[in-house]
Design an enzyme around this catalytic site. Structure first.
Site, short mmCIF file in Angstrom:
data_model
loop_
_atom_site.label_atom_id
_atom_site.label_comp_id
_atom_site.label_asym_id
_atom_site.label_seq_id
_atom_site.Cartn_x
_atom_site.Cartn_y
_atom_site.Cartn_z
N GLY A 126 7.70 -2.39 -1.91
CA GLY A 126 6.95 -0.59 -1.62
C GLY A 126 8.44 0.08 -2.51
NE ARG A 127 11.36 1.57 0.47
CZ ARG A 127 12.14 1.95 2.10
NH1 ARG A 127 12.57 3.21 2.55
NH2 ARG A 127 12.07 0.93 2.77
CB ALA A 157 -3.75 4.35 3.16
N PRO A 215 1.14 -1.18 0.18
CG PRO A 215 -0.04 -1.09 2.22
CD PRO A 215 0.71 -1.95 0.93
CG LEU A 216 3.91 2.16 -1.89
CD1 LEU A 216 4.41 1.36 -3.72
CD2 LEU A 216 4.79 2.42 -1.44
CB THR A 217 0.03 7.73 0.51
OG1 THR A 217 -1.31 6.66 1.53
CG2 THR A 217 -0.85 8.90 0.47
CD GLN A 226 -2.91 0.35 3.88
OE1 GLN A 226 -2.50 1.30 3.27
NE2 GLN A 226 -2.19 -0.56 4.50
CE1 TYR A 247 -1.92 8.03 9.54
CE2 TYR A 247 -0.33 5.73 8.79
CZ TYR A 247 -0.35 7.68 8.33
OH TYR A 247 0.15 7.71 6.90
CG HIS A 262 -3.44 1.36 7.11
ND1 HIS A 262 -2.24 1.07 7.82
CD2 HIS A 262 -2.65 2.39 6.69
CE1 HIS A 262 -1.55 1.54 8.18
NE2 HIS A 262 -1.85 2.30 6.38
#
Ligand SMILES: Cc1cc2nc3c(=O)[nH]c(=O)nc-3n(C[C@H](O)[C@H](O)[C@H](O)COP(=O)(O)O)c2cc1C
Length: 397
Positions: free
Chosen positions: A329-330, A63, A22-24, A105, A190, A185
Site C-alpha cells: 500500500g504505502r 474501495a 486497494p487504497l481509498t 474492490q 466494513y 471487501h
C-alpha cells in the site's frame, strides 16, 4: 527474486507477484453539492494513477461503493450506474494498455458510514445493532465533519437479500467496465466484516451466532455474483483483516472464525484470498494473530499477504511458501515503479504525506511521484556554470 516471478491467478498470468493495495484516495471531483454525481464518478486523474502502477502483477482498486446505503466516503468512487461503469472502463482500458491487470474492490461500509450520506434511508446499517464502541473512532458526515458512530439498523432478512443484489449489480457493471475480476471487501470493519466478527454481529438468526452463520452473508454474496454470470468463481477474490482494529474491530475468537472462513470459502474455487495479516495497520491483540500461512493451509488458490511488507520480508514470505503474492500500500503510493525499484535494487522514495492520503489534494501526493529513472534523468541535467573572461556568469542547464 521469487517476488518478481510470474504467477497464475484466475487463469491469467501475472508478470510478477506484487499487488497494488486497494487504497481509498478520494480523488473524484470535489463539488460544492455533496450529492453531485461527479463526487463519485471515476475520472482521468485516477486513470493516470492506476496506469502509473500497472507494472505490478495485479492492481486492486480503491474501495468502490456498491449502493447508496453502502457509501459513506466523500469523493470516493461508486459503481452503481452504467455511467459510472463507463467511467471506470476508461481506467480499466488504460491499465490494460499498460499491460496490467485490475480487480475492482466492492465496498459496503455498513456502520462505518454516516446517515447524512443516505438521503433516502437516513440511517446506517450493519449485521446487528451494535455501534462502533472503541471510544476513538469517528465517522465522517457527508460534509466531511467528524461525527460519533451511530447506532446501526440491523438488516432484516429481506434487506440482506437486497444488499446481495447490490453486490450483483455492481459486479455486472464491473464486468461491463472490463475489469479482470472483483475483490469482495470483507476486511477493515466494513459491512461483511461486521457480519463475520462476533464482536459486531449480535444477530440471533441464521446470519449470527456460530461462525458458520456469521460467514453466510459472505458466502451468499459470492454465490450470487457467480450465479449472475458477472464473473466466474476464479475471478472473484476476497479480503479479510482478522488482526486489525480499523473500524473498531477485533474479537477474541477471530482465529477460529477466520480459519473457518478460509476453509469454507475454499469450496468456491475463487481467484485468491487476500489477508491483511501484518500487525502494522492496527492490531487488536485479543486472540492469536491469523497469519497468511494459517489460511494457506486450508485454501488452495493463491494467498495475497499484506501490511507492512518490505522487499525483504515479502521475498522471504513467498520463498518460504507462506503466501503467493505480496501486496503493498504505502510503498506503492510513493513509488509508482515499485517492481522496477525492487528488480534493480534501487532505493525507494519516502511515503506520501498523510494529508495527501485521502484529502482533496488532486495530483499532489497522488500522481506526482516520479519513477526512479525520472529522478535520475532530472539529476543528470546538470546545472553548468560558465564564467566568461569578463567575469560574467552564464548558467547552462
Ligand atoms: C490511504 C489509505 C487508503 C486505504 N484504503 C483502503 C481501501 O480502500 N480498501 C482496503 O481494503 N484497504 C485500504 N487501506 C489499507 C491498505 O490496503 C493496506 O492494507 C494498508 O496500507 C497496509 O499495507 P501497507 O503496509 O503496505 O501500506 C488503505 C490504506 C491507506 C493508507
Amino acid at each position: 527474486m521469487e517476488l518478481l516471478t510470474k504467477v497464475t491467478v484466475g487463469g491469467q498470468e501475472l508478470k510478477n507477484r506484487l499487488v497494488l493495495a486497494p487504497l481509498t484516495r478520494a480523488r473524484c471531483e470535489n463539488t460544492v453539492d455533496p450529492f453531485d454525481k461527479m463526487n463519485s464518478m471515476p475520472n482521468d486523474i485516477m486513470a493516470d494513477y492506476y496506469a502509473q502502477r500497472a507494472s505490478g502483477g495485479l492492481i486492486v482498486t480503491e474501495a468502490t461503493a456498491i449502493s447508496e446505503d453502502g457509501a459513506g466516503w466523500r469523493n470516493a468512487p461508486h459503481i452503481r450506474t452504467k455511467e459510472q461503469a463507463q467511467a471506470w472502463k476508461k481506467i480499466v482500458d488504460r491499465v490494460h494498455e499498460n499491460d496490467g491487470l485490475i480487480y475492482l474492490q466492492l465496498w459496503h461500509m455498513g456502520r462505518q458510514s454516516h446517515s447524512s450520506h443516505h438521503p433516502n434511508t437516513k440511517r446506517v446499517v450493519s449485521a446487528g445493532n451494535l455501534p462502533i464502541a472503541d471510544g476513538s473512532t469517528k465517522v465522517k458526515t457527508v460534509n466531511s465533519e467528524n461525527a460519533d458512530p451511530e447506532v446501526p439498523h440491523a438488516l432484516t432478512i429481506e434487506e440482506i437479500k437486497e444488499t446481495i443484489q447490490d453486490y450483483v449489480n455492481a459486479s455486472k457493471l464491473a464486468q461491463e467496465a472490463g475489469f479482470d475480476g472483483v475483490e469482495v471487501h470483507a476486511a477493515n470493519g466494513y459491512l461483511i466484516d461486521q457480519f463475520l466478527q462476533s464482536s459486531s454481529n449480535n444477530r440471533t438468526d441464521e446470519y449470527g451466532g456460530s461462525k458458520e452463520n456469521r460467514v453466510r452473508f459472505l458466502q451468499e454474496v459470492v454465490q450470487a455474483i457467480i450465479d449472475s454470470g458477472a464473473f466466474p468463481a476464479n475471478r472473484i477474490g476476497f479480503r479479510i483483516s482478522p488482526n486489525g482494529v480499523f473500524g473498531g474491530m477485533g474479537s477474541k475468537d477471530n482465529y477460529e472464525t477466520f480459519t473457518h472462513v478460509a476453509k469454507t470459502m475454499n469450496e468456491f474455487g475463487l481467484a485468491y484470498l487476500h489477508i491483511m495479516d501484518g500487525k502494522g495497520f492496527g492490531w487488536h491483540g485479543l486472540d492469536r494473530a491469523v497469519t497468511a500461512f494459517d489460511v494457506k493451509k486450508v485454501f488452495d488458490a493463491p494467498i495475497i499477504s499484506n501490511v507492512g511488507l518490505t522487499k525483504e520480508s515479502a521475498e522471504g514470505m513467498i520463498r518460504s511458501g507462506a503466501a503467493d503474492l505480496a501486496c503493498f500500500g504505502r510503498l506503492f503510493m510513493s513509488n509508482p515503479d515499485l517492481p522496477e525499484r525492487f528488480a534493480n535494487d534501487w532505493p525507494t522514495a519516502p511515503p506520501a504525506e498523510y494529508p495527501t492520503w485521502w484529502g482533496p489534494t488532486g495530483a499532489k501526493g497522488y500522481t506526482d511521484f516520479p519513477t526512479y529513472e525520472e529522478v535520475q534523468m532530472s539529476k543528470s541535467k546538470e546545472i553548468k556554470v560558465v564564467v566568461s573572461e569578463d567575469g560574467v556568469k552564464e548558467v547552462e542547464t
